[in-house]
Design a protein around this motif. Structure first.
Motif, short mmCIF file in Angstrom:
data_model
loop_
_atom_site.label_atom_id
_atom_site.label_comp_id
_atom_site.label_asym_id
_atom_site.label_seq_id
_atom_site.Cartn_x
_atom_site.Cartn_y
_atom_site.Cartn_z
N GLN A 21 -5.34 -28.93 -54.13
CA GLN A 21 -5.39 -28.29 -52.81
C GLN A 21 -5.38 -29.37 -51.73
OE1 GLN A 21 -8.45 -25.38 -52.40
NE2 GLN A 21 -8.36 -25.40 -50.17
N VAL A 22 -4.55 -29.15 -50.72
CA VAL A 22 -4.46 -30.07 -49.60
C VAL A 22 -5.01 -29.39 -48.36
CG1 VAL A 22 -2.90 -31.44 -48.18
CG2 VAL A 22 -2.40 -31.12 -50.59
N SER A 23 -5.95 -30.04 -47.71
CA SER A 23 -6.47 -29.54 -46.44
C SER A 23 -6.55 -30.73 -45.48
CB SER A 23 -7.83 -28.88 -46.64
OG SER A 23 -8.75 -29.81 -47.16
N SER A 24 -7.07 -30.52 -44.34
CA SER A 24 -7.13 -31.58 -43.33
C SER A 24 -7.99 -32.74 -43.82
CB SER A 24 -7.70 -31.01 -42.04
OG SER A 24 -7.78 -32.02 -41.07
N GLU A 25 -7.38 -33.91 -43.97
CA GLU A 25 -8.02 -35.16 -44.39
C GLU A 25 -8.60 -35.14 -45.80
OE1 GLU A 25 -10.81 -36.44 -41.47
OE2 GLU A 25 -9.28 -36.69 -39.93
N CYS A 26 -8.26 -34.16 -46.62
CA CYS A 26 -8.83 -34.08 -47.96
C CYS A 26 -7.82 -33.53 -48.96
CB CYS A 26 -10.08 -33.21 -47.93
SG CYS A 26 -10.96 -33.18 -49.49
N LEU A 27 -7.72 -34.21 -50.08
CA LEU A 27 -6.93 -33.76 -51.22
C LEU A 27 -7.93 -33.43 -52.31
CD1 LEU A 27 -4.14 -33.54 -52.68
CD2 LEU A 27 -4.41 -35.94 -53.26
N TYR A 81 -1.82 -40.75 -44.70
CA TYR A 81 -1.61 -41.00 -46.13
C TYR A 81 -1.73 -39.75 -46.99
CZ TYR A 81 -2.24 -45.75 -44.51
OH TYR A 81 -2.11 -46.92 -43.83
N LEU A 82 -2.11 -38.65 -46.41
CA LEU A 82 -2.32 -37.43 -47.18
C LEU A 82 -1.05 -36.89 -47.83
CD1 LEU A 82 -4.62 -35.57 -47.99
CD2 LEU A 82 -4.19 -34.24 -45.96
N PRO A 83 0.09 -36.77 -47.14
CA PRO A 83 1.28 -36.19 -47.78
C PRO A 83 1.82 -37.01 -48.96
CG PRO A 83 1.54 -36.22 -45.39
CD PRO A 83 0.31 -37.00 -45.71
N ILE A 84 1.85 -38.34 -48.84
CA ILE A 84 2.39 -39.13 -49.96
C ILE A 84 1.47 -39.09 -51.16
CG2 ILE A 84 3.82 -40.63 -48.54
CD1 ILE A 84 1.70 -42.78 -48.77
N SER A 94 -2.83 -26.09 -47.55
CA SER A 94 -3.66 -25.39 -46.58
C SER A 94 -2.82 -24.89 -45.41
CB SER A 94 -4.75 -26.32 -46.06
OG SER A 94 -5.46 -25.71 -45.04
N PRO A 95 -3.07 -23.67 -44.93
CA PRO A 95 -2.31 -23.15 -43.79
C PRO A 95 -2.68 -23.84 -42.48
CG PRO A 95 -4.03 -21.62 -44.41
CD PRO A 95 -4.03 -22.72 -45.44
#
Length: 117
Positions: A69-75, A93-96, A113-114
């Protein structure tokens, strides 16, 4: 008493500067460094302290990760038992790192995350 306050202030300042540097470092936030492939295991350096010192690395079995799960500043990596490992990254760096997690855990469900732009 003031010596103790001064020392604790210096220690906190050094920690804060090291933390800010580690969060913005190109080398310490690369996907291969944050998520290290070790055959059946993955070494996860989930915060800036663990990226500075390898002794704080968390090991996770690849086959036990069921959801990313990807959210703001956290994977976040979720296991079979609904335990989770939060990997704190800056937005840069979150998307890569999320794309690299998809490669490392191909059987895992990917949830974006929406709230992300």
């Amino acid at each position: 008493m003031s010596i103790y306050l001064c020392i604790s202030g210096i220690v906190f300042s050094v920690y804060l500067i090291a933390n800010l540097w580690a969060m913005s470092s190109n080398r310490l936030n690369q996907p291969g460094y944050v998520l290290t492939d070790l055959d059946g295991l993955v070494g996860v350096r989930h915060n800036s302290l663990s990226r500075l010192f390898s002794g704080f690395t968390t090991l996770v079995a690849k086959q036990h990760i069921r959801r990313i799960q990807v959210s703001s500043e956290c994977l976040t990596l979720f296991t079979d038992a609904d335990d989770c490992v939060n990997i704190w990254l800056s937005d840069r760096y979150l998307p890569i790192n999320a794309n690299y997690a998809k490669v490392l855990f191909p059987q895992a469900e990917f949830v974006d995350s929406p709230f992300l732009p």
